[in-house]
Design a protein around this motif. Structure first.
Motif, mmCIF file in Angstrom:
data_model
loop_
_atom_site.group_PDB
_atom_site.id
_atom_site.type_symbol
_atom_site.label_atom_id
_atom_site.label_comp_id
_atom_site.label_asym_id
_atom_site.label_seq_id
_atom_site.Cartn_x
_atom_site.Cartn_y
_atom_site.Cartn_z
ATOM 1 N N GLU A 247 -35.726 -80.662 -38.444
ATOM 2 C CA GLU A 247 -35.433 -80.040 -39.731
ATOM 3 C C GLU A 247 -34.799 -78.667 -39.530
ATOM 4 O O GLU A 247 -33.827 -78.304 -40.206
ATOM 5 C CB GLU A 247 -36.710 -79.915 -40.552
ATOM 6 N N ARG A 248 -35.325 -77.901 -38.580
ATOM 7 C CA ARG A 248 -34.792 -76.562 -38.339
ATOM 8 C C ARG A 248 -33.419 -76.603 -37.691
ATOM 9 O O ARG A 248 -32.555 -75.768 -37.994
ATOM 10 C CB ARG A 248 -35.805 -75.774 -37.504
ATOM 11 N N LEU A 249 -33.194 -77.570 -36.816
ATOM 12 C CA LEU A 249 -31.858 -77.733 -36.250
ATOM 13 C C LEU A 249 -30.865 -78.111 -37.344
ATOM 14 O O LEU A 249 -29.730 -77.617 -37.363
ATOM 15 C CB LEU A 249 -31.882 -78.804 -35.160
ATOM 16 N N SER A 250 -31.266 -78.968 -38.270
ATOM 17 C CA SER A 250 -30.407 -79.342 -39.391
ATOM 18 C C SER A 250 -29.979 -78.109 -40.183
ATOM 19 O O SER A 250 -28.809 -77.967 -40.568
ATOM 20 C CB SER A 250 -31.155 -80.326 -40.303
ATOM 21 N N LEU A 251 -30.919 -77.185 -40.412
ATOM 22 C CA LEU A 251 -30.588 -75.962 -41.145
ATOM 23 C C LEU A 251 -29.655 -75.069 -40.341
ATOM 24 O O LEU A 251 -28.764 -74.417 -40.904
ATOM 25 C CB LEU A 251 -31.873 -75.208 -41.497
ATOM 26 N N ALA A 252 -29.833 -75.029 -39.023
ATOM 27 C CA ALA A 252 -28.935 -74.239 -38.179
ATOM 28 C C ALA A 252 -27.524 -74.817 -38.196
ATOM 29 O O ALA A 252 -26.533 -74.075 -38.284
ATOM 30 C CB ALA A 252 -29.478 -74.192 -36.750
ATOM 31 N N GLN A 364 -31.573 -69.930 -46.977
ATOM 32 C CA GLN A 364 -31.581 -70.516 -45.637
ATOM 33 C C GLN A 364 -32.547 -69.814 -44.681
ATOM 34 O O GLN A 364 -33.071 -70.431 -43.764
ATOM 35 C CB GLN A 364 -30.166 -70.476 -45.049
ATOM 36 N N THR A 365 -32.774 -68.523 -44.891
ATOM 37 C CA THR A 365 -33.691 -67.796 -44.002
ATOM 38 C C THR A 365 -35.139 -67.926 -44.452
ATOM 39 O O THR A 365 -36.026 -67.339 -43.830
ATOM 40 C CB THR A 365 -33.313 -66.307 -43.938
ATOM 41 N N ILE A 366 -35.374 -68.708 -45.505
ATOM 42 C CA ILE A 366 -36.717 -68.829 -46.081
ATOM 43 C C ILE A 366 -37.279 -70.233 -45.895
ATOM 44 O O ILE A 366 -38.361 -70.412 -45.320
ATOM 45 C CB ILE A 366 -36.701 -68.442 -47.572
ATOM 46 N N TYR A 367 -36.570 -71.252 -46.392
ATOM 47 C CA TYR A 367 -37.176 -72.595 -46.293
ATOM 48 C C TYR A 367 -37.035 -73.162 -44.888
ATOM 49 O O TYR A 367 -36.266 -72.687 -44.068
ATOM 50 C CB TYR A 367 -36.675 -73.556 -47.355
ATOM 51 N N GLY A 368 -37.879 -74.169 -44.608
ATOM 52 C CA GLY A 368 -37.918 -74.718 -43.262
ATOM 53 C C GLY A 368 -38.626 -73.814 -42.271
ATOM 54 O O GLY A 368 -38.598 -74.052 -41.062
ATOM 55 N N GLY A 369 -39.282 -72.784 -42.780
ATOM 56 C CA GLY A 369 -39.913 -71.766 -41.939
ATOM 57 C C GLY A 369 -39.113 -70.484 -42.004
ATOM 58 O O GLY A 369 -37.930 -70.456 -41.672
ATOM 59 N N THR A 370 -39.730 -69.411 -42.460
ATOM 60 C CA THR A 370 -39.009 -68.153 -42.631
ATOM 61 C C THR A 370 -38.569 -67.583 -41.277
ATOM 62 O O THR A 370 -39.084 -67.960 -40.222
ATOM 63 C CB THR A 370 -39.899 -67.105 -43.320
ATOM 64 N N THR A 371 -37.630 -66.648 -41.339
ATOM 65 C CA THR A 371 -37.198 -65.961 -40.119
ATOM 66 C C THR A 371 -38.397 -65.354 -39.394
ATOM 67 O O THR A 371 -38.484 -65.411 -38.156
ATOM 68 C CB THR A 371 -36.181 -64.861 -40.473
ATOM 69 N N GLU A 372 -39.318 -64.804 -40.142
ATOM 70 C CA GLU A 372 -40.482 -64.166 -39.532
ATOM 71 C C GLU A 372 -41.356 -65.184 -38.785
ATOM 72 O O GLU A 372 -41.867 -64.892 -37.687
ATOM 73 C CB GLU A 372 -41.301 -63.433 -40.598
ATOM 74 N N ILE A 373 -41.517 -66.370 -39.368
ATOM 75 C CA ILE A 373 -42.273 -67.420 -38.695
ATOM 76 C C ILE A 373 -41.547 -67.873 -37.437
ATOM 77 O O ILE A 373 -42.172 -68.126 -36.390
ATOM 78 C CB ILE A 373 -42.523 -68.605 -39.642
ATOM 79 N N MET A 374 -40.217 -67.984 -37.502
ATOM 80 C CA MET A 374 -39.450 -68.378 -36.316
ATOM 81 C C MET A 374 -39.649 -67.368 -35.188
ATOM 82 O O MET A 374 -39.837 -67.735 -34.025
ATOM 83 C CB MET A 374 -37.960 -68.480 -36.656
ATOM 84 N N LYS A 375 -39.624 -66.093 -35.521
ATOM 85 C CA LYS A 375 -39.824 -65.060 -34.504
ATOM 86 C C LYS A 375 -41.246 -65.110 -33.937
ATOM 87 O O LYS A 375 -41.464 -64.847 -32.748
ATOM 88 C CB LYS A 375 -39.524 -63.681 -35.087
ATOM 89 N N GLU A 376 -42.203 -65.452 -34.779
ATOM 90 C CA GLU A 376 -43.572 -65.586 -34.305
ATOM 91 C C GLU A 376 -43.684 -66.724 -33.288
ATOM 92 O O GLU A 376 -44.343 -66.590 -32.256
ATOM 93 C CB GLU A 376 -44.503 -65.851 -35.495
ATOM 94 N N ILE A 377 -43.021 -67.847 -33.569
ATOM 95 C CA ILE A 377 -43.029 -68.985 -32.631
ATOM 96 C C ILE A 377 -42.415 -68.572 -31.296
ATOM 97 O O ILE A 377 -42.958 -68.867 -30.223
ATOM 98 C CB ILE A 377 -42.243 -70.170 -33.248
#
Length: 384
Positions: A247-252, A364-377
């Motif tokens: 899902e996240r690759l699709s958004l990218a 785009q920076t919110i759904y599928g996991g916010t930018t902040e969540i991505m940085k946490e991962i």
């Protein structure tokens, strides 16, 4: 435009790209403004996409598909809709193919496949996934919607919000709590249109993506047959985690396509538009800004194609998908913002596509996991 060579793709994918472009020109462009005004893409678009072989590429032949399990076809579809500026229609198809499709392809038994895959592949059925709740966004472990086993049914109660395809959906994959265990307490149930107690709330009024129906969903004593459960009870959290990288690759992929599209249209604008006796693109500020944007978009293109190639080989990690998602979506927002600035006052007018590109990009920076969540991962993977 940045170099358009797609290193991850073969000739068959580039031929499919031409099919998608023709489809957009014939079946999307003439109706897009109507869909934006109505706040819903017409169901006929899904059926026509199915007729064109653009849905659930991995569906086995006996269920109406081609059996071609190759994410690169998904990616071509995603980026072409985004590049053309038709994000609402593109998101609807991406949800069908990239988000809902894998659950129905990978987690279903033979009886469920026979029931659902033909319609999802033809576009007669439209899918959605319901994770987000009014009080729970990125924290899936906080889901409160509950399903209690009662004989051959689950009794489902709760509410979901921000559900894309929510008004159009015939099948909704619902994440529900079947026990109080933090991670082993979630189960995925498929709720079907017409089930008693299943109601759709408002078609939400959003900043952008106006043609994409985004809804509140309500479940009140909905009896969902055990036969509609995906996989084993209590495995929902892990099933969701397994599909989130795609899902996240699709958004990218969508983000890079959209950035390329708005940049190309802006290049044409700054070439044609004149001020002080010369094209506005010839001023040093414009040249430097466009040089920066072209460079960053080309770098993003190379990285996201690399991720697509990895995913095709089943080698894309959750961390690399998070990197692609946060970087490319933040870049999309930045490119749309700077391109709007180059349009001056005209960029603020709805009739100019750059204004829509700006509004559509923001989610785009919110759904599928916010930018902040991505940085946490990513940060946790660094051992921090």
């Amino acid at each position: 435009m940045p170099d358009s060579t797609h290193s991850a793709y073969d000739e068959e994918h580039e031929l499919f790209r031409q099919t998608v472009r023709s489809f957009i020109k014939a079946e999307v462009a003439p109706h897009d403004e109507e869909w934006e005004a109505r706040k819903r893409v017409d169901r006929s678009m899904f059926r026509k996409a199915g007729d064109a072989g653009m849905l659930l590429f991995g569906t086995p032949e006996q269920h109406g598909g081609t059996g071609v399990d190759d994410f690169r076809f998904n990616a071509v579809l995603d980026e072409e809709f985004a590049r053309a500026g038709y994000g609402s229609a593109g998101l609807g198809l991406a949800l069908q193919n990239d988000v809902v499709g894998p659950y129905l392809l990978d987690l279903t038994n033979e009886e469920q496949k026979a029931r659902w895959l033909p319609g999802m592949t033809s576009g007669e059925l439209i899918g959605a996934i319901a994770m987000t709740e009014p009080g729970t966004g990125s924290d899936l472990a906080g889901i409160a919607t509950r399903a209690v086993r009662d004989g051959d049914d689950y009794v489902l109660d709760g509410a979901k919000t921000f559900i894309s395809n929510g008004q159009n959906a015939d099948l909704v994959v619902v994440a529900a709590r079947t026990s109080d265990d933090k991670h082993r307490g979630l189960t995925l149930l498929v709720v079907e249109r017409g089930m008693a107690g299943f109601e759709r709330g408002r078609n939400l009024d959003k900043l952008g993506l106006h043609g994409q129906d985004t809804s509140e969903l309500h479940f009140t004593n909905v009896r969902v047959p055990v036969a509609n459960r995906l996989g084993e009870e209590g495995q929902g959290f892990f099933q969701l985690m397994r599909n989130l990288p795609q899902e996240r690759l699709s958004l990218a992929v969508t983000a890079v396509g959209a950035a390329e599209g708005v940049l190309a249209r802006t290049m044409q604008y700054v070439t044609d538009r004149r001020a002080f006796g010369q094209p506005i693109g010839s001023f040093q500020n414009s040249r430097f800004l466009l040089a920066e944007l072209h460079t960053e978009v080309e770098i993003a293109r190379i990285f996201v194609d690399h991720c697509v190639a990895l995913h095709t080989r089943r080698q894309l990690s959750a961390v690399k998908a998070a990197k692609a998602k946060w970087w490319c979506t933040e870049l999309q927002v930045r490119v749309a913002d700077r391109c709007l600035q180059l349009h001056g006052g005209y960029g603020y007018m709805r009739e100019y596509p750059v204004s829509r590109a700006f509004a559509d990009a923001r989610i785009q920076t919110i759904y599928g996991g916010t930018t902040e969540i991505m940085k946490e991962i990513i940060g946790r993977d660094l051992g921090l």
